[in-house]
Scaffold this active site. Sequence first.
Site, short mmCIF file in Angstrom:
data_model
loop_
_atom_site.label_atom_id
_atom_site.label_comp_id
_atom_site.label_asym_id
_atom_site.label_seq_id
_atom_site.Cartn_x
_atom_site.Cartn_y
_atom_site.Cartn_z
N THR A 292 0.95 -1.07 0.22
CA THR A 292 0.31 0.20 -0.29
C THR A 292 0.79 1.35 -0.13
OG1 THR A 292 0.10 0.57 2.35
CG2 THR A 292 -1.79 -1.20 1.53
N CYS A 293 -0.08 2.53 -0.04
CA CYS A 293 0.71 4.03 -0.11
C CYS A 293 2.11 4.46 1.31
CB CYS A 293 0.17 4.99 -0.21
SG CYS A 293 -1.01 5.05 0.76
N ASN A 294 1.16 3.31 2.49
CA ASN A 294 1.93 2.96 3.54
C ASN A 294 2.94 2.27 4.54
OD1 ASN A 294 1.43 5.44 4.40
ND2 ASN A 294 -0.62 5.28 5.28
N ARG A 295 2.83 1.31 3.12
CA ARG A 295 3.76 -0.18 3.58
C ARG A 295 3.91 -1.34 2.48
NH1 ARG A 295 2.24 -0.91 8.44
NH2 ARG A 295 0.94 0.13 8.71
N HIS B 217 2.70 -7.78 15.12
CA HIS B 217 1.99 -7.65 13.93
C HIS B 217 1.34 -6.79 12.97
CE1 HIS B 217 4.10 -4.02 11.30
NE2 HIS B 217 4.09 -4.45 10.18
N GLY C 77 -9.67 28.85 -2.32
CA GLY C 77 -8.08 27.79 -1.51
C GLY C 77 -8.30 26.01 -2.08
N SER D 6 -10.13 25.02 0.79
CA SER D 6 -11.59 25.17 0.50
C SER D 6 -12.32 23.53 -1.02
CB SER D 6 -11.91 26.39 0.01
OG SER D 6 -11.74 26.44 -1.23
#
Lengths: 261, 340
Positions: free
Chosen positions: B49-52, B95, B187, B190
């Site tokens: 995944t993007c994190n692991r 884990h 912005g 927003s």
Amino acid sequence: MQKLLLIASTLILLCNLAYTLYRLGSGRVRPGRSNLGALGAAFILLSADLWLRGQVQRSCPINSLFDVMIFMAWSTTLIYLLVGSAYRLSLLGAFTTPLVLLLLLTAEFAPIDRSPSIRAMREPWIEFHASLSLIAYGAFALAGLAGAMYLLQDRQLKKRKGGMLLYNLPPITDLGVANTRLICLGLILLTIAFAAGFLSGMQVNTIKFWTSATIWLAYALIIVLRQVHTLAPRRTATLSLAALVFILITLPTIQHFSTPK
Amino acid sequence: MTILCAGINHRDAALEIRERFAIGNHELKETLNNLQAIEGLSGAVVVSTCNRVELYASSINPTPVMDAIRRFLKSRTSGLEAPFYTEDSLPSVKHLFRVASGLDSMVVGETEILGQLKQAYSAAAQHGATNTHLNKLFQHAFRVAKQVRTETSITRGATSVGSVAVDLAGKIFGDLGGRKVMILGAGDTSERVARSLVTRGVRTVIVANRTFDRAGALADQIGGLAVHFEHWHTAFDEVDILICSTAAPHPIVTREKLEPILRRHSERPLFIIDLAVPRDVEASVNELENVYLYDIDSIEEIARQSLNIRQAEIARCEVLIDTHVANFMHWMRNHPNPSR
């Protein structure tokens, strides 16, 4: 046997109330299933109690203030199970439980008339009128509870603090819709009940007549003003809650003047 | 039989490193084939995944198999060493259970990881790369995650400005399908909030910005309509959610301006998200009936509350996870032999 059924339903609801308060107090997940289960069980027990007392009295068991309190507890539970669960409003059960408990505890412990005294109730149209009126009051009770939840959610949203109640209460728009529809349901049922009373040609005490008429007119006015967009949802919620309090206060008066002297 | 785990996650390495370990869907089959070719390895599941990027494997010869996995990862990343390896079942199992429950995620309690784990497991199972131990392990992990979510408040509340806004909108309107949003001042924040609302079914987005081109560009990106800033109130009649983030030095949405508009608003609630500093909306607007005004401070405070609640729930989650780890280890001791 009837006493046992009432005690059992009261105990179930008391345990459920304690469990709900514990779950909400500890910030745990919402206690939706337990409320539905407890109110479902209470409904079965109250239905059995009403059936048994109906057998004894040989009429719909709404012949004393004690009977009326139990019947209204039953009708409030019925409307919750039929309508409340259809709206899937989380926590509606948590608000319904204390009201049903209040009615049951008042019936069981308050010094009220317990002897079935209205012999004139054998007339089917009058029985239909009285029982349907109490079912309509059950719908008004649920409307009042939805109104209370609306006001609470409105307060939570205005406070801008987030918190557990905000997340556990249903969306405010849904509460407003449920509030109005429950009032409509109650008003339709009460109108039919009054029509049945009129058809029966029953003699009505003036105080009872005007108290009942005031309740009908108040709810009719709320609905008319809602339809023409003069009454905002917040005010509708406040009025439905006030009307519920009025019903609970005047219920003994109506019952008193229903008793033939 | 031993459960092994190797890989890299957001705790150990920055995105630039993690992306070198990433295993795309198109590489998954080949990766699983390579892992299955390792002698002594009984089964493997690849989670990317993007994190692991993590490999879970089972083997009766953990040390040589782990060495082979180490070599395999190095060969894929031109010599980069993955930062964690566990050759013991207990830390590997624990884990995985923590990962499935969202305790190891960047935003504690997020639930997306469970879906990603299910996908990874399903892909490995379809490829025939799992065995009894890994099947049991992952099924158990999914059960743990479900229990942790239902019995604790680890997933409760929103933790970003966008998700808090979406949650609040849900608490006001229920279903957001068919709702109309107006953005005053295009912005970044927003835009993000509007995008979050669009993903939840918002029907129309109207963008008003002092620079019309910028309004047009944002409207094109999110499928909305651009209006000239001076005419925002003329397009306001059916708006349900107003997001403000202009750079105006004074409030541009005042009680005086809003009251006549609300009279035409037909009792529908109005949710105002004021992300501007200084504020674009007069504070007294919140006193109007059916109007719910949230400024950036109140939204961030709600996000902080949710994070605090989640942090406070970690200990309870760990207790649940430890119980499940002990149960799984007990099962492992009773089933020491490999089987498909």
